[in-house]
Design a protein around this motif. Structure first.
Motif, short mmCIF file in Angstrom:
data_model
loop_
_atom_site.label_atom_id
_atom_site.label_comp_id
_atom_site.label_asym_id
_atom_site.label_seq_id
_atom_site.Cartn_x
_atom_site.Cartn_y
_atom_site.Cartn_z
N THR A 63 25.16 -1.54 -26.28
CA THR A 63 25.98 -0.35 -26.15
C THR A 63 25.96 0.13 -24.70
O THR A 63 24.89 0.26 -24.10
CB THR A 63 25.48 0.77 -27.07
OG1 THR A 63 25.51 0.31 -28.42
CG2 THR A 63 26.34 2.01 -26.94
N HIS A 64 27.14 0.37 -24.14
CA HIS A 64 27.25 0.84 -22.76
C HIS A 64 28.09 2.10 -22.73
O HIS A 64 29.10 2.21 -23.43
CB HIS A 64 27.89 -0.23 -21.88
CG HIS A 64 27.19 -1.54 -21.88
ND1 HIS A 64 26.06 -1.78 -21.13
CD2 HIS A 64 27.44 -2.68 -22.56
CE1 HIS A 64 25.65 -3.02 -21.34
NE2 HIS A 64 26.48 -3.59 -22.21
N SER A 65 27.69 3.04 -21.91
CA SER A 65 28.50 4.25 -21.74
C SER A 65 29.75 3.92 -20.94
O SER A 65 29.81 2.88 -20.25
CB SER A 65 27.69 5.33 -21.01
OG SER A 65 27.45 4.94 -19.66
N PHE A 66 30.73 4.81 -21.01
CA PHE A 66 31.93 4.61 -20.20
C PHE A 66 31.57 4.56 -18.72
O PHE A 66 32.11 3.75 -17.95
CB PHE A 66 32.94 5.72 -20.45
CG PHE A 66 34.09 5.72 -19.49
CD1 PHE A 66 34.98 4.66 -19.47
CD2 PHE A 66 34.25 6.73 -18.57
CE1 PHE A 66 36.03 4.62 -18.56
CE2 PHE A 66 35.29 6.71 -17.66
CZ PHE A 66 36.19 5.66 -17.66
N GLU A 67 30.63 5.40 -18.30
CA GLU A 67 30.21 5.41 -16.90
C GLU A 67 29.68 4.04 -16.49
O GLU A 67 30.02 3.52 -15.42
CB GLU A 67 29.14 6.47 -16.67
CG GLU A 67 28.64 6.55 -15.23
CD GLU A 67 27.55 7.59 -15.02
OE1 GLU A 67 27.01 7.66 -13.91
OE2 GLU A 67 27.25 8.34 -15.98
N GLU A 68 28.84 3.43 -17.34
CA GLU A 68 28.27 2.11 -17.03
C GLU A 68 29.36 1.05 -16.97
O GLU A 68 29.39 0.22 -16.05
CB GLU A 68 27.24 1.73 -18.09
CG GLU A 68 25.98 2.58 -18.05
CD GLU A 68 25.07 2.31 -19.24
OE1 GLU A 68 23.85 2.45 -19.08
OE2 GLU A 68 25.58 1.98 -20.33
N GLN A 69 30.25 1.06 -17.95
CA GLN A 69 31.31 0.06 -17.97
C GLN A 69 32.24 0.19 -16.77
O GLN A 69 32.65 -0.82 -16.17
CB GLN A 69 32.11 0.18 -19.28
CG GLN A 69 31.34 -0.31 -20.50
CD GLN A 69 32.15 -0.14 -21.77
OE1 GLN A 69 32.66 0.93 -22.06
NE2 GLN A 69 32.25 -1.19 -22.56
N LEU A 168 39.94 -6.38 -16.33
CA LEU A 168 38.67 -6.74 -16.96
C LEU A 168 38.66 -6.10 -18.35
O LEU A 168 37.95 -5.14 -18.61
CB LEU A 168 37.50 -6.27 -16.08
CG LEU A 168 37.55 -6.77 -14.63
CD1 LEU A 168 36.29 -6.33 -13.87
CD2 LEU A 168 37.72 -8.29 -14.56
N CYS A 169 39.49 -6.68 -19.21
CA CYS A 169 39.69 -6.10 -20.55
C CYS A 169 38.39 -6.03 -21.35
O CYS A 169 38.19 -5.11 -22.13
CB CYS A 169 40.72 -6.94 -21.32
SG CYS A 169 42.32 -7.08 -20.51
N SER A 170 37.52 -7.02 -21.16
CA SER A 170 36.29 -7.06 -21.96
C SER A 170 35.39 -5.85 -21.69
O SER A 170 34.59 -5.46 -22.55
CB SER A 170 35.52 -8.36 -21.69
OG SER A 170 34.95 -8.36 -20.39
N LEU A 171 35.52 -5.25 -20.50
CA LEU A 171 34.67 -4.10 -20.18
C LEU A 171 35.15 -2.83 -20.88
O LEU A 171 34.49 -1.79 -20.80
CB LEU A 171 34.63 -3.88 -18.67
CG LEU A 171 33.92 -4.97 -17.86
CD1 LEU A 171 33.93 -4.63 -16.38
CD2 LEU A 171 32.49 -5.17 -18.35
N THR A 172 36.28 -2.90 -21.56
CA THR A 172 36.74 -1.75 -22.35
C THR A 172 36.31 -1.87 -23.81
O THR A 172 36.59 -0.97 -24.60
CB THR A 172 38.28 -1.62 -22.29
OG1 THR A 172 38.88 -2.71 -23.00
CG2 THR A 172 38.77 -1.59 -20.87
N PHE A 173 35.65 -2.97 -24.16
CA PHE A 173 35.23 -3.17 -25.55
C PHE A 173 34.25 -2.08 -25.98
O PHE A 173 33.25 -1.81 -25.30
CB PHE A 173 34.57 -4.54 -25.70
CG PHE A 173 34.03 -4.82 -27.09
CD1 PHE A 173 34.88 -5.01 -28.15
CD2 PHE A 173 32.65 -4.85 -27.32
CE1 PHE A 173 34.39 -5.26 -29.42
CE2 PHE A 173 32.15 -5.09 -28.58
CZ PHE A 173 33.02 -5.30 -29.64
#
Length: 351
Positions: A63-69, A168-173
């Motif tokens: 799990t990653h926060s929006f800030e991290e992504q 980088l679509c995968s980083l929006t998962f």
């Protein structure tokens, strides 16, 4: 007319098979979808074999926060944009100092200062470059960005216009988004970075180019705003798209293409190279049904989708890059559709 000097693309080091991602999705979504076994075949029905990813697959299990992504987006978007640009200017045999204009296209991350500013600073390009950062065009952004780059090169015959598309679509998962849209999105979307160089008429480096810009067209369909886009949430970008996209394409694309070509004194039969964004198997099917151009005219688009997945705006530029290795002399038509809902077209002369 402006000419295309070079196109480059990025193959990320974490390319993953569709079967591996299918297994990943089963592990992620099993607890939330009691009928997961019935849903998993959607991965097989995409006709995608491998997906271009910017991070190793185990990254997405966490799990990653929006800030991290978004921090990852900025870092990786800059790193791989620079690589794509370096390949592109090397292929065109120019130096970075010759670039007069820079357009950056993306819909999968946020940066202020914008990515174009980061690129200019990192590469020490001319600080007086005319720059443009475009956000929100989604899958339509590659063709739209190409058209904008050509417009700049047409306005200034001495222009050297650099177009960079980063998705980088995968980083929006969203690891804990158990919506059907997120599930379907996990079967389609991937990461891509592409760069193009367009030259004005007076640029010597573009004088021997075999691909020249002829015209561009754009159309937004009224009352279709909810067909595709993002829902911006506390946790990040939540993907939204309607199962009605293929029907919308099938019902409109022939008339849109025919009207656009007619303005240039051409018919659909004049097009020899169909450089289309492959939004997915059903989208390609909708194009084929509506245009009925004969033969496997979307073979290159299908092959790019098979090898990379849907990389949003970048995908059509990957298709263009592949066409440059072999195409039929004559006219080429670039086309993408994206949020709005909208269509974008570019007519090319390919000799």
């Amino acid at each position: 007319m402006p000419s295309l000097a070079a196109v480059s693309k990025i193959d990320f080091p974490y390319k993953v098979s569709q079967q591996t991602i299918k297994d990943f999705a089963r592990d992620v979504f099993a607890s939330s979808f009691p009928d997961i076994r019935r849903m998993l075949p959607v991965f097989d029905n995409t006709e995608i074999c491998t997906r271009n990813l910017c991070k190793p697959l185990n990254y997405y299990m966490q799990t990653h926060s929006f800030e991290e992504q978004n921090r990852e987006f900025i870092q990786l978007a800059l790193e791989y944009s620079v690589k794509a640009i370096e390949m592109c200017i090397s292929s065109a045999d120019i130096s970075g100092d010759e670039i007069t204009d820079l357009i950056c296209i993306s819909t999968t991350g946020l940066a202020t200062p914008s990515l174009d500013a980061l690129i200019i600073n990192k590469m020490r390009l001319d600080p007086h470059i005319n720059r443009m950062s475009v956000f929100g065009l989604g899958c339509g952004g590659g063709t739209s960005g190409f058209a904008k780059a050509c417009t700049l090169a047409k306005a200034n015959p001495e222009a050297v216009v650099l177009l960079v598309a980063v998705e980088l679509c995968s980083l929006t998962f969203l690891r804990h988004d158990f919506s059907k849209s997120n599930f379907i999105g996990s079967s389609l979307f991937a990461d891509g970075v592409a760069a193009c160089l367009l030259m004005g008429d007076r640029c010597e480096k573009g004088s021997d180019s075999r691909v020249r810009f002829m015209a561009a067209g754009s159309k937004l369909y009224y009352d279709s705003l909810d067909i595709m886009g993002w829902d911006f949430t506390d946790t990040g970008f939540k993907v939204l798209f309607s199962p009605g996209i293929p029907a919308l394409i099938a019902g409109n694309v022939r008339e849109d293409v025919s009207s656009f070509l007619a303005k240039q004194g051409l018919a659909l039969s004049a097009i020899r190279n169909f450089i289309f964004h492959p939004g997915g198997k059903k989208v390609l099917g909708a194009y084929e049904e509506a245009l009925a151009a004969g033969g496997d005219f979307l073979q290159t688009s299908r092959q790019v989708m098979k090898e990379y997945g849907n990389m949003s705006s970048c995908t059509v530029l990957y298709v263009l890059e592949r066409f440059l290795h072999g195409y039929e002399k004559g006219y080429g038509l670039m086309m993408s559709m994206g949020p709005g809902f909208s269509s974008e077209m570019v007519l090319l002369e390919m000799n």
